[in-house]
Design a protein around this motif. Structure first.
Motif, mmCIF file in Angstrom:
data_model
loop_
_atom_site.group_PDB
_atom_site.id
_atom_site.type_symbol
_atom_site.label_atom_id
_atom_site.label_comp_id
_atom_site.label_asym_id
_atom_site.label_seq_id
_atom_site.Cartn_x
_atom_site.Cartn_y
_atom_site.Cartn_z
ATOM 1 N N ILE A 1 7.447 3.546 27.705
ATOM 2 C CA ILE A 1 7.216 4.996 27.447
ATOM 3 C C ILE A 1 5.707 5.357 27.626
ATOM 4 C CG2 ILE A 1 7.113 6.640 25.427
ATOM 5 C CD1 ILE A 1 9.595 5.030 24.370
ATOM 6 N N LYS A 2 4.872 4.696 27.414
ATOM 7 C CA LYS A 2 3.304 5.069 27.639
ATOM 8 C C LYS A 2 3.001 4.990 29.105
ATOM 9 C CE LYS A 2 1.574 3.229 23.394
ATOM 10 N NZ LYS A 2 1.134 3.997 22.498
ATOM 11 N N LEU B 1 4.545 8.521 30.253
ATOM 12 C CA LEU B 1 3.917 9.377 29.775
ATOM 13 C C LEU B 1 2.614 9.884 30.720
ATOM 14 C CD1 LEU B 1 3.766 11.524 27.616
ATOM 15 C CD2 LEU B 1 2.299 9.887 26.316
ATOM 16 N N LEU C 1 2.208 13.082 17.484
ATOM 17 C CA LEU C 1 1.957 13.469 16.341
ATOM 18 C C LEU C 1 2.415 12.720 15.160
ATOM 19 C CD1 LEU C 1 1.660 17.308 17.155
ATOM 20 C CD2 LEU C 1 -0.487 15.756 16.675
ATOM 21 N N GLY C 2 2.706 11.369 15.193
ATOM 22 C CA GLY C 2 2.762 10.640 13.956
ATOM 23 C C GLY C 2 1.438 10.418 13.165
ATOM 24 N N ALA C 3 1.471 9.279 12.383
ATOM 25 C CA ALA C 3 0.516 8.767 11.628
ATOM 26 C C ALA C 3 -0.772 8.914 12.148
ATOM 27 C CB ALA C 3 0.735 7.450 10.990
ATOM 28 N N MET C 4 -0.687 8.377 13.488
ATOM 29 C CA MET C 4 -2.239 8.451 13.994
ATOM 30 C C MET C 4 -2.717 9.513 14.735
ATOM 31 S SD MET C 4 -3.343 5.496 13.340
ATOM 32 C CE MET C 4 -4.817 5.265 14.185
ATOM 33 N N ASP D 1 4.361 16.552 20.593
ATOM 34 C CA ASP D 1 4.995 15.383 20.342
ATOM 35 C C ASP D 1 6.355 15.755 20.729
ATOM 36 O OD1 ASP D 1 4.889 13.280 17.865
ATOM 37 O OD2 ASP D 1 6.951 13.749 18.516
ATOM 38 N N ALA D 2 7.096 14.520 21.163
ATOM 39 C CA ALA D 2 8.390 14.899 21.744
ATOM 40 C C ALA D 2 9.542 15.311 20.921
ATOM 41 C CB ALA D 2 9.091 13.592 22.544
ATOM 42 N N ASN E 1 -4.116 4.869 22.544
ATOM 43 C CA ASN E 1 -4.532 4.531 21.009
ATOM 44 C C ASN E 1 -3.733 3.264 20.937
ATOM 45 O OD1 ASN E 1 -5.918 4.613 18.435
ATOM 46 N ND2 ASN E 1 -3.660 5.297 17.902
ATOM 47 N N THR E 2 -3.272 2.463 21.988
ATOM 48 C CA THR E 2 -2.466 1.283 21.718
ATOM 49 C C THR E 2 -3.287 0.315 20.952
ATOM 50 O OG1 THR E 2 -1.245 -0.358 22.889
ATOM 51 C CG2 THR E 2 -3.204 0.123 24.079
ATOM 52 N N SER E 3 -2.493 -0.453 19.976
ATOM 53 C CA SER E 3 -3.216 -1.639 19.163
ATOM 54 C C SER E 3 -3.131 -2.950 20.179
ATOM 55 C CB SER E 3 -2.467 -1.472 18.018
ATOM 56 O OG SER E 3 -2.235 -0.456 17.227
ATOM 57 N N GLU F 1 4.330 2.501 20.281
ATOM 58 C CA GLU F 1 4.089 1.414 20.942
ATOM 59 C C GLU F 1 4.977 0.750 22.041
ATOM 60 O OE1 GLU F 1 1.019 0.585 21.045
ATOM 61 O OE2 GLU F 1 0.301 -1.524 20.692
ATOM 62 N N ALA G 1 -0.922 8.848 21.325
ATOM 63 C CA ALA G 1 -0.582 7.920 20.035
ATOM 64 C C ALA G 1 0.909 8.253 20.114
ATOM 65 C CB ALA G 1 -1.561 8.717 19.109
ATOM 66 N N VAL G 2 1.687 7.882 21.210
ATOM 67 C CA VAL G 2 3.042 7.545 20.867
ATOM 68 C C VAL G 2 3.518 6.269 20.525
ATOM 69 C CG1 VAL G 2 3.358 9.556 22.447
ATOM 70 C CG2 VAL G 2 3.763 7.238 23.511
ATOM 71 N N THR H 1 8.639 17.052 14.315
ATOM 72 C CA THR H 1 7.149 16.231 13.936
ATOM 73 C C THR H 1 6.192 17.355 14.506
ATOM 74 O OG1 THR H 1 8.178 14.368 14.520
ATOM 75 C CG2 THR H 1 5.611 14.480 14.490
#
Ligand SMILES: NC(=O)c1ccc[n+]([C@@H]2O[C@H](COP(=O)([O-])OP(=O)(O)OC[C@H]3O[C@@H](n4cnc5c(N)ncnc54)[C@H](O)[C@@H]3O)[C@@H](O)[C@H]2O)c1
Length: 373
Positions: free
Chosen positions: A94-95, A98, A9-12, A31-32, A115-117, A90, A87-88, A36
């Motif tokens: 970790i992803k 998860l 639950l950060g910016a994205m 969120d971990a 949601n990776t970039s 990058e 959306a954790v 947050t």
């Protein structure tokens, strides 16, 4: 109505939760980090309040939207969602970890989205029991504002998962454009020459102001340097280096020294108070603005053609994604058609001849571009 889950639950993540909650979906999110989680509803309220202030939302709709978002502590509690979007941070490990955890608690039909970039979606599917349920849903920042979502299919993604993820996200008001699992997807890859050619010209002695003013005159909302200053030179450098590495150091993704120097000096743009142009705006349009435009747009079209040649996306989708993701006035192929095949080919040939030997390959015209124009 289907349920959507958001992890991170950060910016994205908070923006993505807002997108679906606003559209009427029930959203469960986690969120971990406890702080947050605890601030999430207040942050969503503040974002929605801004829409109330500008008359886009009523107070009643604000309360209804907030009531659709449930924050939970344990990821197990999100397991009955139809679509789970992470959306954790990058970070590949970790992803991956998860998704393996989430998969253990979710049903066989649940769609898992990242949601990776910049990470390969296929790498995130490794080790999953149902890799065919995983895909990319790449939102742009800020997610509630930006219309575009890149839908990324890795080699094993099931067609029905893509269809359902698209339908849910279109119902949330987004324009969903599909792309293969290639580095940078569409927008982050095809944007590289916008910055790269500008940096090349800067190193050849042109001013950042002239280059930005030329692109403003060509209809772009922001010039390359103002855009780097907005995003942050450090973020731009990381994206460029990531792509250069993923594309085997092809000179099309050359990392220009002027960008590295800018980061080393700490002149990151708006966030540091000083950038290539910031705090200044571009000055008067230079006399040769059309030559600057031709150089940048020829290279934008050539890059888009290289992605097209990989079979990663359709030409009209690439044009649409670049307009929506970067607010460009035209897509790269639309620009190329306006400039004309002869002008583009002549420009690429001129640049190739003038380039230092290490960069000559950067300007090699893509056969797919010649076929298309
Ligand atoms: N910021 C952007 O402009 C942007 C744009 C598009 C995509 N993305 C991608 O979106 C993702 C998130 O980016 P962001 O900018 O929102 O980051 P952020 O740092 O603002 O938020 C990440 C959140 O993830 C949480 N988190 C970390 N590990 C976790 C875990 N194992 N389980 C649950 N929560 C965990 C953190 O506590 C944090 O709140 C990244 O993959 C990023 O590449 C970012």
């Amino acid at each position: 109505m289907e349920r959507i889950a958001v992890v991170g639950l950060g910016a994205m993540g908070i923006g993505i939760a807002q997108v679906y909650a606003q559209a009427g979906f029930r959203v469960v999110a986690t969120d971990a980090d406890q702080t947050t989680r605890e601030s999430a509803l207040a942050r969503l309220r503040a974002a929605l309040q801004q829409r109330v202030a500008t008359g886009k939302l009523t107070e009643a709709t604000l309360e209804e939207t907030l009531a659709r978002l449930t924050i939970v502590e344990k990821p197990e509690r999100i397991s009955d969602a139809d679509l789970i979007i992470e959306a954790v941070v990058e970070d590949l490990a970790i992803k991956q970890d998860l998704f393996r955890q989430i998969e253990r608690h979710s049903g066989p039909e649940t769609i898992l989205a990242t949601n990776t970039s910049a990470l390969p979606v296929g790498a995130l599917a490794e080790g999953l029991t149902r890799p065919e349920r995983l895909l990319g849903l790449h939102f742009f920042n800020p997610a509630p504002v930006m219309k575009l979502v890149e839908l990324v299919a890795h080699k094993g993604t099931a067609a029905d998962a893509l269809t359902r993820a698209r339908a849910l996200t279109e119902r949330a008001g987004k324009v969903v454009i599909q792309c293969a699992d290639r580095p940078g997807f569409i927008v982050n890859r095809c944007a590289r020459p916008f910055y790269g050619e500008a940096l090349a010209m800067l190193e050849e002695g042109r001013s950042a102001s002239d280059i930005d003013a030329a692109m403003l005159a060509a209809g772009y909302r922001m010039g390359p340097f103002s855009l780097i200053d907005l995003i942050g030179a450090d973020i731009n450098l990381a994206a460029t280096e990531g792509l250069a590495c993923a594309m085997g150091r092809h000179p099309r993704y050359h990392v220009f020294q002027s960008l590295k120097d800018q980061v080393a000096r700490g002149h990151l743009g708006r966030k540091s108070g000083r950038g290539f142009l910031f705090p200044h705006a571009p000055g008067a349009t230079p006399a040769d603005a059309s030559a600057i435009q031709l150089r940048i747009e020829a290279m934008l079209a050539n890059e888009a053609a290289s992605l097209l040649a990989e079979g990663a996306a359709r030409a009209d989708d690439i044009d649409a994604a670049m307009k929506l993701g970067l607010n460009f006035p035209r897509g790269p192929f639309e620009s190329a058609r306006l400039l004309g095949k002869d002008a583009i080919i002549a420009e690429l040939a001129r640049l190739k001849t003038a380039a230092p030997p290490a960069l000559a390959g950067r300007y090699q015209a893509e056969p797919a571009l010649l076929d298309l124009l």
